[in-house]
Design a protein around this motif. Structure first.
Motif, PDB file in Angstrom:
ATOM      1  N   ILE A   1      50.341  50.771  49.539  1.00 28.67           N
ATOM      2  CA  ILE A   1      51.511  50.053  49.171  1.00 28.67           C
ATOM      3  C   ILE A   1      51.577  49.079  47.826  1.00 28.67           C
ATOM      4  O   ILE A   1      52.136  49.053  47.051  1.00 28.67           O
ATOM      5  CB  ILE A   1      52.003  49.187  50.284  1.00 28.67           C
ATOM      6  CG1 ILE A   1      52.378  50.101  51.470  1.00 28.67           C
ATOM      7  CG2 ILE A   1      53.289  48.432  50.154  1.00 28.67           C
ATOM      8  CD1 ILE A   1      52.674  49.464  52.797  1.00 28.67           C
ATOM      9  N   ALA A   2      50.330  48.326  47.994  1.00 25.81           N
ATOM     10  CA  ALA A   2      49.987  47.457  46.941  1.00 25.81           C
ATOM     11  C   ALA A   2      49.834  48.276  45.587  1.00 25.81           C
ATOM     12  O   ALA A   2      50.500  47.819  44.488  1.00 25.81           O
ATOM     13  CB  ALA A   2      48.541  46.888  47.149  1.00 25.81           C
ATOM     14  N   GLY A   3      49.453  49.288  45.493  1.00 31.46           N
ATOM     15  CA  GLY A   3      49.231  50.261  44.204  1.00 31.46           C
ATOM     16  C   GLY A   3      50.386  50.744  44.171  1.00 31.46           C
ATOM     17  O   GLY A   3      50.909  50.561  42.918  1.00 31.46           O
ATOM     18  N   ARG A   4      51.538  51.006  44.913  1.00 37.76           N
ATOM     19  CA  ARG A   4      52.888  51.262  44.505  1.00 37.76           C
ATOM     20  C   ARG A   4      53.632  50.236  43.818  1.00 37.76           C
ATOM     21  O   ARG A   4      54.267  50.504  42.986  1.00 37.76           O
ATOM     22  CB  ARG A   4      53.589  51.782  46.023  1.00 37.76           C
ATOM     23  CG  ARG A   4      54.527  52.572  45.949  1.00 37.76           C
ATOM     24  CD  ARG A   4      54.340  54.391  45.419  1.00 37.76           C
ATOM     25  NE  ARG A   4      55.196  54.953  45.653  1.00 37.76           N
ATOM     26  CZ  ARG A   4      56.267  55.444  44.728  1.00 37.76           C
ATOM     27  NH1 ARG A   4      56.212  54.875  43.649  1.00 37.76           N
ATOM     28  NH2 ARG A   4      56.986  56.073  44.811  1.00 37.76           N
TER      29      ARG A   4
ATOM     30  N   ASP B   1      59.909  52.823  49.443  1.00 38.91           N
ATOM     31  CA  ASP B   1      60.709  53.093  50.557  1.00 38.91           C
ATOM     32  C   ASP B   1      60.014  52.290  51.571  1.00 38.91           C
ATOM     33  O   ASP B   1      58.823  52.265  52.088  1.00 38.91           O
ATOM     34  CB  ASP B   1      60.489  54.538  50.905  1.00 38.91           C
ATOM     35  CG  ASP B   1      60.844  55.009  52.197  1.00 38.91           C
ATOM     36  OD1 ASP B   1      62.000  54.481  52.618  1.00 38.91           O
ATOM     37  OD2 ASP B   1      60.438  55.759  53.017  1.00 38.91           O
ATOM     38  N   LEU B   2      60.962  51.278  52.003  1.00 36.82           N
ATOM     39  CA  LEU B   2      60.157  50.296  53.064  1.00 36.82           C
ATOM     40  C   LEU B   2      59.946  50.967  54.424  1.00 36.82           C
ATOM     41  O   LEU B   2      59.100  50.726  55.009  1.00 36.82           O
ATOM     42  CB  LEU B   2      61.382  49.186  53.438  1.00 36.82           C
ATOM     43  CG  LEU B   2      61.862  48.344  52.081  1.00 36.82           C
ATOM     44  CD1 LEU B   2      62.695  47.141  52.327  1.00 36.82           C
ATOM     45  CD2 LEU B   2      60.392  47.668  51.801  1.00 36.82           C
ATOM     46  N   THR B   3      60.793  52.030  54.771  1.00 38.89           N
ATOM     47  CA  THR B   3      60.381  52.511  56.035  1.00 38.89           C
ATOM     48  C   THR B   3      59.202  53.377  55.999  1.00 38.89           C
ATOM     49  O   THR B   3      58.191  53.274  56.845  1.00 38.89           O
ATOM     50  CB  THR B   3      61.678  53.572  56.629  1.00 38.89           C
ATOM     51  OG1 THR B   3      62.897  52.920  56.508  1.00 38.89           O
ATOM     52  CG2 THR B   3      61.169  54.399  57.808  1.00 38.89           C
ATOM     53  N   GLY B   4      58.729  54.203  54.952  1.00 40.61           N
ATOM     54  CA  GLY B   4      57.590  54.899  54.922  1.00 40.61           C
ATOM     55  C   GLY B   4      56.516  53.931  54.616  1.00 40.61           C
ATOM     56  O   GLY B   4      55.432  54.085  55.390  1.00 40.61           O
TER      57      GLY B   4
ATOM     58  N   ALA C   1      63.785  60.509  49.451  1.00 41.90           N
ATOM     59  CA  ALA C   1      63.803  60.878  47.788  1.00 41.90           C
ATOM     60  C   ALA C   1      62.642  60.012  47.182  1.00 41.90           C
ATOM     61  O   ALA C   1      62.336  60.367  45.911  1.00 41.90           O
ATOM     62  CB  ALA C   1      65.047  60.418  47.381  1.00 41.90           C
ATOM     63  N   HIS C   2      62.312  59.038  47.747  1.00 37.66           N
ATOM     64  CA  HIS C   2      61.232  58.169  47.254  1.00 37.66           C
ATOM     65  C   HIS C   2      60.209  57.997  48.063  1.00 37.66           C
ATOM     66  O   HIS C   2      60.006  56.531  48.622  1.00 37.66           O
ATOM     67  CB  HIS C   2      61.886  56.696  46.818  1.00 37.66           C
ATOM     68  CG  HIS C   2      63.097  56.886  45.956  1.00 37.66           C
ATOM     69  ND1 HIS C   2      62.998  56.947  44.762  1.00 37.66           N
ATOM     70  CD2 HIS C   2      64.303  56.537  46.314  1.00 37.66           C
ATOM     71  CE1 HIS C   2      64.267  57.334  43.961  1.00 37.66           C
ATOM     72  NE2 HIS C   2      65.154  57.006  44.898  1.00 37.66           N
ATOM     73  N   PRO C   3      59.134  58.842  48.131  1.00 36.98           N
ATOM     74  CA  PRO C   3      58.108  58.659  49.168  1.00 36.98           C
ATOM     75  C   PRO C   3      56.935  57.771  48.844  1.00 36.98           C
ATOM     76  O   PRO C   3      56.977  57.402  47.658  1.00 36.98           O
ATOM     77  CB  PRO C   3      57.654  60.178  49.322  1.00 36.98           C
ATOM     78  CG  PRO C   3      57.857  60.805  48.133  1.00 36.98           C
ATOM     79  CD  PRO C   3      59.021  60.030  47.664  1.00 36.98           C
ATOM     80  N   THR C   4      56.461  57.115  49.992  1.00 34.75           N
ATOM     81  CA  THR C   4      55.554  56.028  49.474  1.00 34.75           C
ATOM     82  C   THR C   4      54.242  56.673  48.908  1.00 34.75           C
ATOM     83  O   THR C   4      53.895  56.172  47.875  1.00 34.75           O
ATOM     84  CB  THR C   4      54.940  55.403  50.803  1.00 34.75           C
ATOM     85  OG1 THR C   4      56.081  54.937  51.820  1.00 34.75           O
ATOM     86  CG2 THR C   4      53.783  54.226  50.590  1.00 34.75           C
ATOM     87  N   VAL C   5      53.818  57.870  49.369  1.00 32.08           N
ATOM     88  CA  VAL C   5      52.737  58.812  48.449  1.00 32.08           C
ATOM     89  C   VAL C   5      53.632  59.860  47.806  1.00 32.08           C
ATOM     90  O   VAL C   5      54.065  60.574  48.416  1.00 32.08           O
ATOM     91  CB  VAL C   5      51.582  59.323  49.392  1.00 32.08           C
ATOM     92  CG1 VAL C   5      50.750  60.145  48.628  1.00 32.08           C
ATOM     93  CG2 VAL C   5      51.130  58.244  50.194  1.00 32.08           C
ATOM     94  N   PRO C   6      53.780  59.751  46.445  1.00 30.87           N
ATOM     95  CA  PRO C   6      54.630  60.585  45.863  1.00 30.87           C
ATOM     96  C   PRO C   6      54.028  62.002  45.935  1.00 30.87           C
ATOM     97  O   PRO C   6      52.906  62.210  46.178  1.00 30.87           O
ATOM     98  CB  PRO C   6      54.395  60.192  44.209  1.00 30.87           C
ATOM     99  CG  PRO C   6      54.209  58.642  44.435  1.00 30.87           C
ATOM    100  CD  PRO C   6      53.298  58.621  45.740  1.00 30.87           C
ATOM    101  N   HIS C   7      55.226  63.004  45.896  1.00 28.34           N
ATOM    102  CA  HIS C   7      54.822  64.498  46.059  1.00 28.34           C
ATOM    103  C   HIS C   7      53.683  64.665  45.118  1.00 28.34           C
ATOM    104  O   HIS C   7      52.848  65.726  45.394  1.00 28.34           O
ATOM    105  CB  HIS C   7      56.061  65.217  45.954  1.00 28.34           C
ATOM    106  CG  HIS C   7      56.930  64.928  47.090  1.00 28.34           C
ATOM    107  ND1 HIS C   7      56.747  64.739  48.483  1.00 28.34           N
ATOM    108  CD2 HIS C   7      58.386  64.748  47.170  1.00 28.34           C
ATOM    109  CE1 HIS C   7      57.885  64.577  49.294  1.00 28.34           C
ATOM    110  NE2 HIS C   7      58.707  64.443  48.361  1.00 28.34           N
TER     111      HIS C   7
END
Length: 492
Positions: free
Chosen positions: A63-66, A197-200, A250-256
């Motif tokens: 999350i910090a990296g994001r 994405d806060l949920t992810g 549409a905005h995953p925590t770990v991008p596709h």
């Protein structure tokens, strides 16, 4: 500011931030017994000064990296290092152990902010074809810091008490923060999915925290204990929900783009497996050296020293091999050396010479350096544009979970042999746990074979990242308290 000046300033900041975390981890191990006596606490209570930090770091690194990818890595590093120093000063003033534990958790939050940023700054500042050398410099500095930590910690505790260990972080953090202000890295590429994405993010943090907490308890509870089973089931359930959610948002925590990258994924798995093998081996071997062979802390440290030395010296050699022969060869040879080193240590006995023990640790260190060169170079060099932070966070997460997993495997293997690990190592022969760890480490050959077989223009020309230690990174040098603290060496 010239490009060359900007690059060297980014390297200096990256090295300094990584060394701060590495020193904090190994110094703490020396300070924990004094802290425990000062507060009249038990071992399990004191261990939470390490476990609390580890839970915060491991659950928040991605999350910090994001966040760094979105708001800027220099900004995250500045906030992280100042918060890390402020939390350290607070710990030095703490009136009770609960305060120390709470502030260590806060320190872990800020540690999570700064760690991915130290790698991302290098990725933004150096082109992929030139990033190897700065990563090698960074790794060598971390290894030296980790090795010097127990010595520096011993001096500080002897003359200033355990609080001095935390006081020293504050002025160092201020200096590093001032240096961060002089760095002007290029802006990362703008991408559409930069929103968090806060949920992810919540699901990911919860899954990682539960997994790390469960693995950390395996040495005490075993793999079949109810808390372990429930914890693993809970972590798996959260991971399943996270996967379901990530595929639909549409905005995953770990991008596709990151999740689908075979080189990045294979590198992460290799780092996880090999770091588990290394730290599980250290956990088992140091028990044997001290409790069975009755070596004191200094003698034990000298036996392990070749591992750190070969990690430092092996980095440039492994980097040259990576440039010439490619990632697949580097990871495969490195994994084979790690397995050979563990098998060699499994033969330790009362008649084993210093030369034999040192050689086995040296082979282990050389192999680990080779794997780190390859995996980190691939992760950083092949990171999709705009995702340097999240990829750095994933790499650091693997390096935090790996040691915890390795110690859990070692403890479980000792218990499955018919006794606890402590009892197993009280006989003249080495615990069978090392052979189990050797087999576990050999699994690293599978992802290694998925790495690119030929060098490319995006491959680092020279380099290796931490270890270990680290972050968990580079923490292999603290022999004296490793076994006693239940593997806390990787948690500081």
């Amino acid at each position: 500011m010239t490009a060359r000046s900007r690059s060297w300033r980014a390297l200096l900041v990256s090295v300094a931030g990584a060394m701060l975390v590495a020193l904090d981890g190994t110094i703490l191990l020396v300070a924990q017994p004094s802290l425990q006596r000062d507060f009249g606490a038990g071992v399990e209570q004191t261990q939470w000064t390490s476990t609390g930090y580890l839970l915060a770091v491991a659950s928040l690194l991605v999350i910090a990296g994001r966040l760094g990818d979105r708001y800027g890595h220099a900004r995250l590093l500045f906030i992280g290092v100042l918060g890390f120093g402020a939390a350290s000063a607070g710990i030095a003033l703490a009136p009770s152990l609960p305060w120390v534990i709470a502030l260590r958790v806060i320190q872990g939050v800020f540690g999570a902010l700064l760690q991915p940023a130290t790698l991302a700054l290098l990725r933004l500042t150096y082109p992929p074809s030139r990033i190897g050398r700065p990563i090698a410099i960074r790794t060598s500095a971390i290894a030296l810091a980790a090795g010097a930590g127990p010595v520096l910690g011993g001096v500080l505790v002897a003359y200033g008490g355990w609080r001095a260990v935390f006081w020293i972080n504050a002025p160092v953090a201020v200096v590093i923060a001032a240096l961060v202000l002089t760095v002007r890295p290029p802006s990362p590429e703008r991408i559409a999915s930069r929103r968090l994405d806060l949920t992810g993010a919540t699901l990911l943090a919860a899954a990682l925290a539960l997994l790390v907490h469960t693995l950390a308890g395996v040495p005490q509870r075993g793999w079949t204990g109810a808390p372990t089973v429930l914890g693993l089931v809970g972590a798996a359930a959260l991971a399943a929900v996270l996967t379901w959610h990530e595929r639909r948002t549409a905005h995953p925590t770990v991008p596709h783009e990151v999740a689908r990258s075979v080189p990045v994924t294979a590198s992460m798995v290799t780092l996880l497996v090999i770091s588990a093998g290394l730290f599980g081996t250290l956990f088992t071997a140091t028990f044997h050296l001290q409790d069975v062979l009755r070596l004191d802390a200094l003698a034990c440290g000298l036996r392990v020293l070749p591992l750190t030395v070969l990690m430092v010296l092996g980095a440039p050699v492994a980097a040259t091999a990576l440039r010439r022969y490619g990632a697949r060869a580097g990871a495969t040879v490195g994994t084979a050396l790690v397995v050979a080193g563990i098998v060699g240590l499994s033969g330790l006995g009362p008649s084993s010479t210093w030369t034999y023990t040192g050689a086995a640790f040296a082979v282990l260190g050389a192999g680990f350096a080779a794997v780190m060169v390859t995996a980190t170079g691939t992760v950083v060099g092949d990171a999709p544009p705009g995702y340097a932070g999240v990829v750095g966070g994933l790499k650091q997460t693997a390096m935090n979970i790996g040691p915890t997993l390795g110690i859990a495997v070692a403890a479980g293997a000792g218990a499955s042999a018919g006794s606890t690990l402590t009892t197993a190592t009280s006989s003249p022969s080495m615990s069978p746990a090392l052979l189990v760890l050797a087999g576990f480490s050999a699994l690293g050959l599978i992802p290694a074979l998925l790495l690119p077989s030929r060098p490319s223009s995006s491959s680092p020309d020279e380099g290796v990242d931490d270890s270990g230690t680290g972050d968990a990174d580079g923490r292999s040098g603290s022999c004296s308290e490793l076994a006693r603290q239940g593997g806390g060496v990787h948690r500081g």
